[in-house]
Scaffold this active site. Sequence first.
Site, short mmCIF file in Angstrom:
data_model
loop_
_atom_site.label_atom_id
_atom_site.label_comp_id
_atom_site.label_asym_id
_atom_site.label_seq_id
_atom_site.Cartn_x
_atom_site.Cartn_y
_atom_site.Cartn_z
N HIS A 1 -8.13 -2.40 -5.00
CA HIS A 1 -8.10 -1.33 -4.00
C HIS A 1 -7.97 0.02 -4.72
CE1 HIS A 1 -6.75 1.25 -0.75
NE2 HIS A 1 -7.26 0.37 0.08
N GLU B 1 -6.22 2.51 -4.14
CA GLU B 1 -4.84 2.97 -4.36
C GLU B 1 -4.27 2.34 -5.62
OE1 GLU B 1 -3.41 2.02 -0.42
OE2 GLU B 1 -4.66 3.65 0.37
N GLU C 1 -15.46 0.78 -0.16
CA GLU C 1 -14.53 1.75 0.42
C GLU C 1 -14.66 3.08 -0.31
OE1 GLU C 1 -11.04 -0.24 2.56
OE2 GLU C 1 -10.48 -0.13 0.47
N GLY D 1 -4.99 1.89 8.34
CA GLY D 1 -4.17 2.44 9.42
C GLY D 1 -4.33 1.72 10.75
P1 PGA Z 1 -7.84 3.22 6.24
O1 PGA Z 1 -7.64 2.33 4.92
O2 PGA Z 1 -8.51 2.35 7.27
O3 PGA Z 1 -6.47 3.65 6.63
O4 PGA Z 1 -8.71 4.38 5.84
C1 PGA Z 1 -8.60 1.41 4.53
C2 PGA Z 1 -8.14 0.74 3.26
O5 PGA Z 1 -7.49 1.40 2.45
O6 PGA Z 1 -8.42 -0.44 3.02
#
Ligand code: PGA
Length: 250
Positions: free
Chosen positions: A94, A96, A166, A234
């Site tokens: 991911h 993050e 993403e 979210g």
């Molecule tokens: P989000 O996150 O729907 O809050 O934009 C998606 C994700 O990080 O997988």
Amino acid sequence: MRKPIIAGNWKMNNTSAAAQALIEELKPLCKNAKCEVVICVPFTLISLAAAATKGSNIRVGAQNVAWADKGAFTGEVSAEMLKEAGAEYVIIGHSERRQMFGETDESVNKRTIQALKYGLKPIVCVGETEQEKIGGKTDEVNRRQTIAALKGITKEQLDNVVIAYEPVWAIGTGKTATADDADTTIGLIRGVVAELFDAKTAGGLRIQYGGSMNAANCDELMAKEHIDGGLIGGASLKAADFSRIVSSAK
Ligand code: PGA
């Protein structure tokens, strides 16, 4: 035909009581889903989620997996441990984790191989940053990350892999890629997989879109040819929103 897959990424949210309540709300709302439904929960909630979803059509996933079997890896959780706790899926790479926790193309590949070795189904994330997008590097970045993530993986193993495209600039920002742009980039990723394997294999691979996907934009995204589901952050924390997205998968 690719069966769509809608996966919630709870990230670092919820403790036991809230998790239990959310799952109880989700079960009836998702029971007629035409797609696979997954919730990827924090490590501490995997056992609870596995027990709470038993007998339902909701599957449980983790949000990371160690690339080693076991041993001196403080803070890591192994694939065997995740399986035992009840995880079937695992999110890998991911953004993050790539941005804040030093995840690299190489470690994403190692974790993916490790997940497959233990029968966990990896949801491998790829996607360009805002700067890369502005710099016209969207295709190049997604190509590079896809090739790196799938290095050493066999055609048979690919059956159990899901890719999540993403765009980093769309995650948690409320800015969604247009359905056309998302479909184009996912088509590009599918093309890369066809080069690595073959067209038939690439045609069977499920590729999700992720990044501010919500109840309002899910229908348009899910209608696209190459988009086989969503990785939802979210909006996965609210039963009504998540189940609405699940219902967009036909
Ligand atoms: P989000 O996150 O729907 O809050 O934009 C998606 C994700 O990080 O997988």
